[in-house]
Design an enzyme around this catalytic site. Structure first.
Site, short mmCIF file in Angstrom:
data_model
loop_
_atom_site.label_atom_id
_atom_site.label_comp_id
_atom_site.label_asym_id
_atom_site.label_seq_id
_atom_site.Cartn_x
_atom_site.Cartn_y
_atom_site.Cartn_z
N GLU A 1 -5.00 3.57 6.45
CA GLU A 1 -4.98 3.41 5.00
C GLU A 1 -5.69 4.59 4.34
OE1 GLU A 1 -6.28 0.14 1.60
OE2 GLU A 1 -5.55 -0.53 3.56
N SER B 1 -11.43 0.58 3.32
CA SER B 1 -10.64 0.06 4.45
C SER B 1 -9.99 1.21 5.20
CB SER B 1 -9.57 -0.90 3.94
OG SER B 1 -10.15 -2.05 3.37
N ARG C 1 0.82 -1.21 0.00
CA ARG C 1 0.00 0.00 0.00
C ARG C 1 0.86 1.26 0.00
NH1 ARG C 1 -2.41 -3.60 -1.26
NH2 ARG C 1 -4.35 -4.47 -0.45
#
Length: 322
Positions: free
Chosen positions: A301, A231, A182
């Site tokens: 995130e 998320s 990520r």
């Protein structure tokens, strides 16, 4: 002294008359984020195309901050708003996707991830089904190495086209993107405008089944019809974020109008009246509870941007040190 959007627009002078995109002073960010919360941006620019964006960057004073946003699916905007310029790439100028021949596709940074998956299906190119379940755009996927269902963006990227803060063009290889979980290591001031991707030959019926499975999973376990940012936290090593949130007793936890979803407790939702403060306070409360419960330091995130309102600041982990 705080500069208003109108003052910033005046500072840019007559140069803006040659731009073909849209400039909006004191633009409300709650209108373009999926959370439907947050303050205003001093100036919002939606360029007509790559040349228009380059021209704007070349005329923009170097001391003016620039922030790029996509479809707003994973953004939490603080109530104090955003200083400087927010750039939002238009679907018309940056949302195309084309088959380059063979197993390659080119997509603009404003192209929805789901649309790229659809184009791959039409071309009989496998390896893109995971994008069908990611509620964002290609620019964000390139920046964050978006992934789902065991596949990540870095596995499909060939090269990336970007403009720097001075409007100069650069083309980066996959290796130069510096991808991790990520994350990419590219400079924050680079604006991705498009990218080339490569998959592999696959039967369309197989691709369709994979995409249907992705969609069915999302509808079953994620609150996709709520005002959410997807998320909330990255998965910690050796565990899942939702498991840590659940173990800490934070499923369904509320702060003001913000709530950790009961369906999927790594999804934060605006139940209707949440402010940017409510959402960030909820997230940090959850992080503090998880840290106290299991010693795991969850990482956001969702991207949090902008300034706090005076007196409504939120400390990371609520100031918890251990």
């Amino acid at each position: 002294m705080t500069t208003t959007g109108t003052e910033l627009l005046a500072r840019l002078g007559d140069g803006v008359s040659g731009l073909r995109g849209r400039l909006t002073a004191d633009a409300p960010m709650d209108a373009i984020t999926w959370f439907r919360a947050g303050g205003t941006a001093d100036l919002l620019f939606q360029p007509a195309d790559e040349d228009d964006l380059a021209a704007f960057l070349k005329m923009l004073p170097e001391d003016v901050p620039v922030l790029v946003v996509g479809v707003g699916s994973n953004l939490l905007v603080r109530e104090g708003g955003i200083r400087g310029v927010v750039i939002r790439l238009s679907a018309k100028g940056f949302g195309s996707v084309e088959h380059l021949g063979g197993n390659r596709l080119r997509a603009g940074a404003a192209c929805p991830d789901k649309r790229l998956a659809g184009a791959a299906l039409e071309a009989g190119i496998g390896g893109f089904h995971f994008y069908y379940g990611i509620p964002g755009s290609i620019g964000g996927a390139l920046r964050m190495n978006a992934g789902a269902n065991g596949v990540e963006t870095r596995e499909r990227v060939v090269s990336v086209r970007a403009l720097d803060r001075k409007g100069e063009l650069h083309i980066f290889s996959n290796a130069e993107m510096g991808y991790g979980y990520r994350h990419s290591s590219m400079a924050k001031d680079l604006i991705f405008v498009s990218a080339d991707f490569e998959g592999y030959p696959e039967d369309r019926e197989t691709i369709r089944r994979e995409m249907d499975a992705v969609q069915s999973h999302r509808e079953t376990v994620q609150p996709i019809r709520e005002k959410t940012g997807g998320s909330t936290f990255k998965n910690p090593e050796g565990s899942s974020a939702w498991k840590e949130v659940d173990k800490a007793g934070a499923r369904g936890l509320m702060v003001g109008g913000a709530q950790m979803s009961r369906m999927h407790c790594n999804f934060m939702i605006n139940t209707g009246s949440a402010t940017g403060y409510d959402l960030e306070m909820l997230g940090e409360t959850v992080r503090a509870r998880v840290l106290a419960n299991s010693g795991v330091r969850l990482e956001w995130e969702i991207k949090r941007i902008g300034d706090f309102l005076p007196g409504r600041e939120v400390e990371e982990f609520l100031g918890q040190k251990s």
